[in-house]
Design a protein around this motif. Structure first.
Motif, PDB file in Angstrom:
ATOM      1  N   LEU A  90       7.015  16.175 -38.141  1.00  0.00           N
ATOM      2  CA  LEU A  90       5.587  16.042 -37.858  1.00  0.00           C
ATOM      3  C   LEU A  90       5.265  14.658 -37.301  1.00  0.00           C
ATOM      4  CD1 LEU A  90       4.104  17.860 -40.985  1.00  0.00           C
ATOM      5  CD2 LEU A  90       3.988  18.653 -38.618  1.00  0.00           C
ATOM      6  N   ASP A  91       5.952  13.634 -37.801  1.00  0.00           N
ATOM      7  CA  ASP A  91       5.770  12.287 -37.244  1.00  0.00           C
ATOM      8  C   ASP A  91       6.168  12.252 -35.772  1.00  0.00           C
ATOM      9  OD1 ASP A  91       4.844  11.257 -39.621  1.00  0.00           O
ATOM     10  OD2 ASP A  91       6.744  10.356 -40.218  1.00  0.00           O
ATOM     11  N   ALA A  92       7.265  12.952 -35.454  1.00  0.00           N
ATOM     12  CA  ALA A  92       7.731  12.978 -34.062  1.00  0.00           C
ATOM     13  C   ALA A  92       6.706  13.646 -33.154  1.00  0.00           C
ATOM     14  CB  ALA A  92       9.075  13.704 -33.977  1.00  0.00           C
ATOM     15  N   ILE A  93       6.089  14.702 -33.650  1.00  0.00           N
ATOM     16  CA  ILE A  93       5.052  15.385 -32.867  1.00  0.00           C
ATOM     17  C   ILE A  93       3.831  14.488 -32.718  1.00  0.00           C
ATOM     18  CG2 ILE A  93       3.474  17.354 -32.819  1.00  0.00           C
ATOM     19  CD1 ILE A  93       5.612  18.891 -34.463  1.00  0.00           C
ATOM     20  N   ARG A  94       3.427  13.875 -33.816  1.00  0.00           N
ATOM     21  CA  ARG A  94       2.197  13.076 -33.801  1.00  0.00           C
ATOM     22  C   ARG A  94       2.327  11.858 -32.891  1.00  0.00           C
ATOM     23  NH1 ARG A  94      -1.873  12.686 -38.700  1.00  0.00           N
ATOM     24  NH2 ARG A  94      -3.552  11.549 -37.658  1.00  0.00           N
ATOM     25  N   TRP A  95       3.541  11.295 -32.776  1.00  0.00           N
ATOM     26  CA  TRP A  95       3.707  10.158 -31.871  1.00  0.00           C
ATOM     27  C   TRP A  95       3.343  10.551 -30.435  1.00  0.00           C
ATOM     28  CZ3 TRP A  95       4.427   5.336 -33.565  1.00  0.00           C
ATOM     29  CH2 TRP A  95       4.674   4.336 -32.603  1.00  0.00           C
ATOM     30  N   ALA A  96       3.638  11.790 -30.089  1.00  0.00           N
ATOM     31  CA  ALA A  96       3.293  12.279 -28.749  1.00  0.00           C
ATOM     32  C   ALA A  96       1.834  12.691 -28.655  1.00  0.00           C
ATOM     33  CB  ALA A  96       4.192  13.452 -28.381  1.00  0.00           C
ATOM     34  N   THR A  97       1.335  13.425 -29.658  1.00  0.00           N
ATOM     35  CA  THR A  97      -0.034  13.944 -29.545  1.00  0.00           C
ATOM     36  C   THR A  97      -1.073  12.827 -29.633  1.00  0.00           C
ATOM     37  OG1 THR A  97       0.062  14.526 -31.914  1.00  0.00           O
ATOM     38  CG2 THR A  97       0.487  16.276 -30.313  1.00  0.00           C
ATOM     39  N   ASP A  98      -0.802  11.779 -30.401  1.00  0.00           N
ATOM     40  CA  ASP A  98      -1.721  10.630 -30.392  1.00  0.00           C
ATOM     41  C   ASP A  98      -1.833  10.050 -28.981  1.00  0.00           C
ATOM     42  OD1 ASP A  98      -2.279  10.839 -33.076  1.00  0.00           O
ATOM     43  OD2 ASP A  98      -1.063   9.124 -33.693  1.00  0.00           O
ATOM     44  N   TYR A  99      -0.694   9.999 -28.309  1.00  0.00           N
ATOM     45  CA  TYR A  99      -0.688   9.498 -26.925  1.00  0.00           C
ATOM     46  C   TYR A  99      -1.416  10.458 -25.989  1.00  0.00           C
ATOM     47  CZ  TYR A  99       1.275   8.727 -22.242  1.00  0.00           C
ATOM     48  OH  TYR A  99       1.441   8.560 -20.892  1.00  0.00           O
ATOM     49  N   PHE A 100      -1.209  11.763 -26.158  1.00  0.00           N
ATOM     50  CA  PHE A 100      -1.868  12.730 -25.279  1.00  0.00           C
ATOM     51  C   PHE A 100      -3.384  12.745 -25.495  1.00  0.00           C
ATOM     52  CE2 PHE A 100       2.364  15.041 -25.022  1.00  0.00           C
ATOM     53  CZ  PHE A 100       2.603  14.603 -23.734  1.00  0.00           C
ATOM     54  N   LEU A 101      -3.821  12.444 -26.698  1.00  0.00           N
ATOM     55  CA  LEU A 101      -5.263  12.309 -26.917  1.00  0.00           C
ATOM     56  C   LEU A 101      -5.815  11.147 -26.096  1.00  0.00           C
ATOM     57  CD1 LEU A 101      -5.494  12.938 -30.768  1.00  0.00           C
ATOM     58  CD2 LEU A 101      -6.306  14.461 -28.951  1.00  0.00           C
ATOM     59  N   LYS A 102      -5.044  10.070 -25.991  1.00  0.00           N
ATOM     60  CA  LYS A 102      -5.454   8.945 -25.150  1.00  0.00           C
ATOM     61  C   LYS A 102      -5.415   9.332 -23.668  1.00  0.00           C
ATOM     62  CE  LYS A 102      -3.564   5.375 -28.255  1.00  0.00           C
ATOM     63  NZ  LYS A 102      -2.597   4.248 -28.344  1.00  0.00           N
ATOM     64  N   ALA A 103      -4.361  10.039 -23.273  1.00  0.00           N
ATOM     65  CA  ALA A 103      -4.167  10.383 -21.864  1.00  0.00           C
ATOM     66  C   ALA A 103      -5.201  11.378 -21.357  1.00  0.00           C
ATOM     67  CB  ALA A 103      -2.762  10.946 -21.656  1.00  0.00           C
ATOM     68  N   THR A 104      -5.912  12.027 -22.263  1.00  0.00           N
ATOM     69  CA  THR A 104      -6.938  13.008 -21.880  1.00  0.00           C
ATOM     70  C   THR A 104      -8.324  12.580 -22.357  1.00  0.00           C
ATOM     71  OG1 THR A 104      -6.493  14.279 -23.905  1.00  0.00           O
ATOM     72  CG2 THR A 104      -5.278  14.907 -21.910  1.00  0.00           C
ATOM     73  N   SER A 105      -8.502  11.290 -22.627  1.00  0.00           N
ATOM     74  CA  SER A 105      -9.759  10.802 -23.205  1.00  0.00           C
ATOM     75  C   SER A 105     -10.853  10.554 -22.172  1.00  0.00           C
ATOM     76  CB  SER A 105      -9.504   9.514 -23.992  1.00  0.00           C
ATOM     77  OG  SER A 105      -9.018   8.487 -23.131  1.00  0.00           O
TER      78      SER A 105
END
Length: 505
Positions: free
Chosen positions: A118-133
């Motif tokens: 889950l940490d591995a997924i969240r490292w990416a999804t936190d970034y994708f939230l920024k990339a689509t902000s």
């Protein structure tokens, strides 16, 4: 909900679990749980951004801390795709989708490794939230690839341009936007049992990004040209990503409009001509393809699971999911993949183990679904039972872990013999702990050319793998075979979780 377990029962359950784990090791000769932990750990070595105190691969340090700042957007975080220092969001998103699918499908089998997944997924999804902000914009890449590939330097030192690239209504990129939407939707399912608020945030953003991808149709090949090509061109069109994203959104929401989108647009997938690999025989369609570029086989497997409970439109997806199985099964009369003498699956294109791990994931998942549906795949006069699909997948996993003519594990840090000179900048250069002075763009060249083993162990990294004759030249220069990627490891995580818990003879 299960009641409290009595202490004697708890002892018996614990003993049973330990016995099952021992069976997994003894039956195959491989410790799938250990391999699983290492395959997840690899993602920590690919992290960009400010590393947390929990970072376990401590030779890696902070990097890319000003990504996006030149345009006033925080794009810090995410993953480097392979052995370079560029953040390519297209393969990163697919890797995230696959990690999330692995957790959704096999999370219970992951046991103590689930929080790290889950940490591995969240490292990416936190970034994708920024990339689509930013409304109306999706950031799809950070870093200038030609400048980056011209240097051999640590991510902690990189001084090449960190140019952010984006798509918009005027310059669309439906494939990468839709894949990010799929990743966010799949991740929302993975987080739903443990963090409902975060799950809801991911799902809300997935809906918005999918709407953007569908409204402004077009390929980022055309919008960004040489900035993304030839590195991660989209060869198969963006229709598959839109349908893939809609499938995940339906799975996450149960909203009929997403399923209607899948059914109404599935005809856009060309199942009889595949424009990427012209070497495929006549009649082989894209139903046989699955990876960061082409999602078709995954769509059919995922959609079959969605509809099999309702027995509604099952045939639409089952037929092509079955064709996929028959294209891979070694004894199938319609097999369209090759196998090395040692038994490794091969398809056209580089970094071959990406095919072995991605297709093995689908075989294991489809075996689970067909077993629930009480059906057997028929390949001409050959019957492919769920157990047989699992057996084929396990053969690929065991090969990767060392059951091959080279007696070599292709996962770094697993087994007695594994690649020592992988094509990876951070691994091949001394860490900041050992060499605190900056290593410039060309200063890393002697390390690249050296025959000495990499000084830093990128634990869990799976390289591109051997050639079709089972030979492996342990050379950094041979990047097709020696470079690890996130999209090789991501599907393997789920497969290893399955085999960790399910010993098969």
């Amino acid at each position: 909900m299960m009641g409290k377990t009595r202490s004697s029962d708890a002892v018996r359950v614990g003993s049973t679990i330990m016995l099952m784990a021992a069976m997994v090791v003894s039956v195959s000769g491989h410790n799938y749980g250990l391999a699983l932990s290492k395959s997840i750990l690899f993602f920590e070595g690919q992290r960009s951004g400010k590393l947390p105190p929990s970072q376990r691969l401590t030779w890696r340090k902070d990097s890319g801390l000003r990504d996006g700042f030149e345009i006033g957007v925080d794009l810090v975080g995410g993953y480097y795709d392979a052995g370079d220092n560029v953040k390519f969001n297209f393969p990163m998103a697919w890797s995230t989708t696959m990690l999330a699918w692995g957790v959704s499908e096999f999370g219970r089998e992951m046991g103590p490794h689930l929080p790290h997944a889950l940490d591995a997924i969240r490292w990416a999804t936190d970034y994708f939230l920024k990339a689509t902000s930013v409304p109306g914009v999706v950031f799809v890449q950070v870093g200038e690839p030609y400048g980056d590939h011209n240097c051999w330097e640590r991510p902690e030192d990189m001084n090449t341009p960190r140019t952010p690239y984006s798509v918009s209504a005027q310059f669309p990129g439906s494939e990468v936007s839709a894949e990010i939407a799929a990743a966010l939707a799949a991740a929302s399912l993975a987080f739903r049992p443990v963090d409902h608020r975060y799950s809801a945030l991911l799902l809300s953003r997935a809906k918005t990004v999918f709407e953007f991808a569908d409204k402004y149709k077009g390929s980022y090949n055309d919008s960004l040209g040489p900035r993304v090509c030839p590195f991660y061109c989209d060869f198969s069109g963006y229709e598959d990503e839109l349908i893939w994203a809609a499938s995940w959104l339906f799975k996450a929401t149960k909203a009929p409009n997403y399923w209607n989108y899948v059914v109404q647009n599935i005809h856009h997938l060309d199942y009889y001509k595949f424009k990427t690999f012209n070497s495929l025989p006549n009649g082989v369609g894209s139903f046989a393809e699955f990876g960061w570029d082409t999602k078709n086989a995954g769509i059919n497997v995922l959609a079959f699971e969605i509809v099999m409970k309702d027995n509604n439109n099952t045939d639409l997806f089952m037929v092509n999911a079955d064709k996929f199985v028959c294209s891979v099964l070694p004894e199938s009369p319609t097999k369209y993949v090759n196998y090395s003498p040692g038994g490794l699956l091969f398809k056209p294109g580089g970094s071959n183990l990406q095919h072995a791990t991605a297709l093995s994931f689908l075989l294991v998942v489809y075996a689970r679904y067909t077993n629930l549906a009480k059906r057997v795949v028929q390949c001409g006069n050959v019957k492919a039972t769920p157990a047989r699909l699992i057996q084929v997948a396990r053969g690929q996993v065991d090969y990767i872990l060392g059951s091959n003519p080279m007696n070599m594990s292709y996962m770094v840090g697993y087994g007695r013999k594994f690649p020592q000179r992988i094509h990876h900048r951070g691994s091949s250069l001394p860490s900041l702990d050992q060499h605190p002075q900056q290593i410039g763009c060309k200063d890393g060249t002697p390390y690249f050319e050296s025959r000495r083993p990499n000084p830093n162990l990128l634990t869990g990294a799976v390289v591109g793998g051997p050639d079709i004759k089972d030979r492996y030249n342990d050379s950094r220069a041979d990047f097709v075979h020696s470079e690890p990627t996130t999209y090789i490891n991501a599907p393997l995580v789920g497969v290893l979780a399955f085999f960790r818990w399910h010993p098969y003879p």
